[in-house]
Design an enzyme around this catalytic site. Sequence first.
Site, short mmCIF file in Angstrom:
data_model
loop_
_atom_site.label_atom_id
_atom_site.label_comp_id
_atom_site.label_asym_id
_atom_site.label_seq_id
_atom_site.Cartn_x
_atom_site.Cartn_y
_atom_site.Cartn_z
N HIS A 81 35.42 35.59 40.95
CA HIS A 81 35.58 34.90 42.22
C HIS A 81 34.44 35.38 43.12
CE1 HIS A 81 37.06 38.05 45.01
NE2 HIS A 81 37.68 38.56 43.97
N ASP A 83 34.18 34.49 46.53
CA ASP A 83 34.53 34.61 47.94
C ASP A 83 34.84 36.07 48.24
OD1 ASP A 83 36.85 34.27 46.28
OD2 ASP A 83 38.06 33.94 48.08
N ASP A 114 33.83 43.66 44.90
CA ASP A 114 34.87 42.64 44.88
C ASP A 114 34.34 41.32 45.41
OD1 ASP A 114 37.37 41.48 44.61
OD2 ASP A 114 38.14 42.29 46.49
N GLU A 148 39.82 32.75 46.01
CA GLU A 148 40.68 33.75 45.37
C GLU A 148 41.27 34.71 46.38
OE1 GLU A 148 41.77 37.55 43.31
OE2 GLU A 148 40.37 37.20 44.96
N GLU A 149 40.48 35.12 47.37
CA GLU A 149 41.01 36.07 48.35
C GLU A 149 42.13 35.43 49.18
OE1 GLU A 149 40.49 39.03 48.17
OE2 GLU A 149 38.45 39.48 47.52
N GLU A 174 36.54 41.10 37.53
CA GLU A 174 36.99 41.91 38.66
C GLU A 174 36.68 43.38 38.38
OE1 GLU A 174 38.49 41.29 41.58
OE2 GLU A 174 39.68 39.44 41.46
N HIS A 374 37.80 45.48 49.58
CA HIS A 374 38.29 45.26 50.94
C HIS A 374 38.05 46.46 51.85
CE1 HIS A 374 41.42 42.06 49.39
NE2 HIS A 374 40.23 41.95 48.83
#
Length: 405
Positions: A81, A83, A114, A148-149, A174, A374
């Site tokens: 992903h 995003d 991430d 995805e987030e 990931e 994050h």
Amino acid sequence: MAKTIPYSEILKQAQRYQPEMVRFLRDMIAIPSESCDEKRVIHRIKEEMEKVGFDKVEIDPMGNVLGYVGHGPRLLAMDAHIDTVGVGNMNNWKFDPYKGMEDDEVIGGRGASDQEGGMASMVYAGKIIKDLGLEDEYTLLVTGTVQEEDCDGLCWQYIIEQSNIRPEFVVSTEPTDCRIYRGHRGRMEIRVEVEGVSCHGSAPERGDNAIFKMAPILTELQDLAGHLGDDPFLGKGTLTVSEIFFTSPSRCAVADSCAVSIDRRLTWGETWEGALEEIRALPAVKAAKAKVSLYQYDRPSWTGLTYPTECYFPTWKVEEDHFTVRSLSAAYQGLFNKDPVVDKWTFSTNGVSIMGRHGIPVVGFGPGKEPEAHAPNEKTWKSHLVTCAAMYAAIPLAWLQQTQK
């Protein structure tokens, strides 16, 4: 018969392309790409795929970028992903999250672990496959997926259900700290709502305070969190209250509604129905006649497409002796002459749809580390990009060898 795998040549090429992977990753980091705002980074990825010689590159109606290497009859996929979350409090950052940073060992910036690092390694794995002519017996699909987030797995629900693309198995890139991951807990986004009656705050007995009605529910939810399911591999189910909302005519009035959001992590053997029912069965929930429901997600992608889904993301795992795990283990052993570590993610991935909803095996192997996700000052390691590019180039042939045994 699958070809002999030229492990030393693959690793040599991966090392050779480290500067290009670093440059490409830094380009992606420099483009803000929060969920539903990924257009610019998607087009930057498409440009790089075309530059290194992918056989076909397209952007689907949801806005995912799909790059193909090879024309063989068997399809496998690798997913990142692309995003990211936002940057949060800038005071917590030691460098600009989009300008990023770089030294001899690491690359920093939002999305470094991430999980745009996985995309950088995948694209150059595609180049290695083309360089060494390894693609004749399979087709590799490399996906850069969106939203995805916001709603993990939604992109792959669309790819499988609407585009009718169903690979035999998928490698998730990931962050795994260059370990093999074979599952994770599922999750749900649950809302609990209570209603009250407003009145003037000087005479609260005339009303029915919804916030007070929520208070015992919160206490019982906290107690319930200590009595959830457990699994030897995936660990315990968890529950936390993540948000609280209210309505009231003013600060001088009794609140007439109150709601909370619950982040519920489901371990193996727990079901979404059971998770809702155990909350509905709480005495305080019954006494308050509270409504317990799943959130729904219906935010448009960057292309404007809306693909609504309920906020339930199934638990999944593949067994340790599954051919997909064996394939990645064989590739790792061939490249690095040692056994890999096999483990699981703590957080959730697109595997919730690929394996959880649709039963397509997923195995994880990615650059970066989970704790970077994050977090401020997010970073990944240059050596990880090389390790993962080599793995992604070797996995398809290792998979073919495993399936022919």
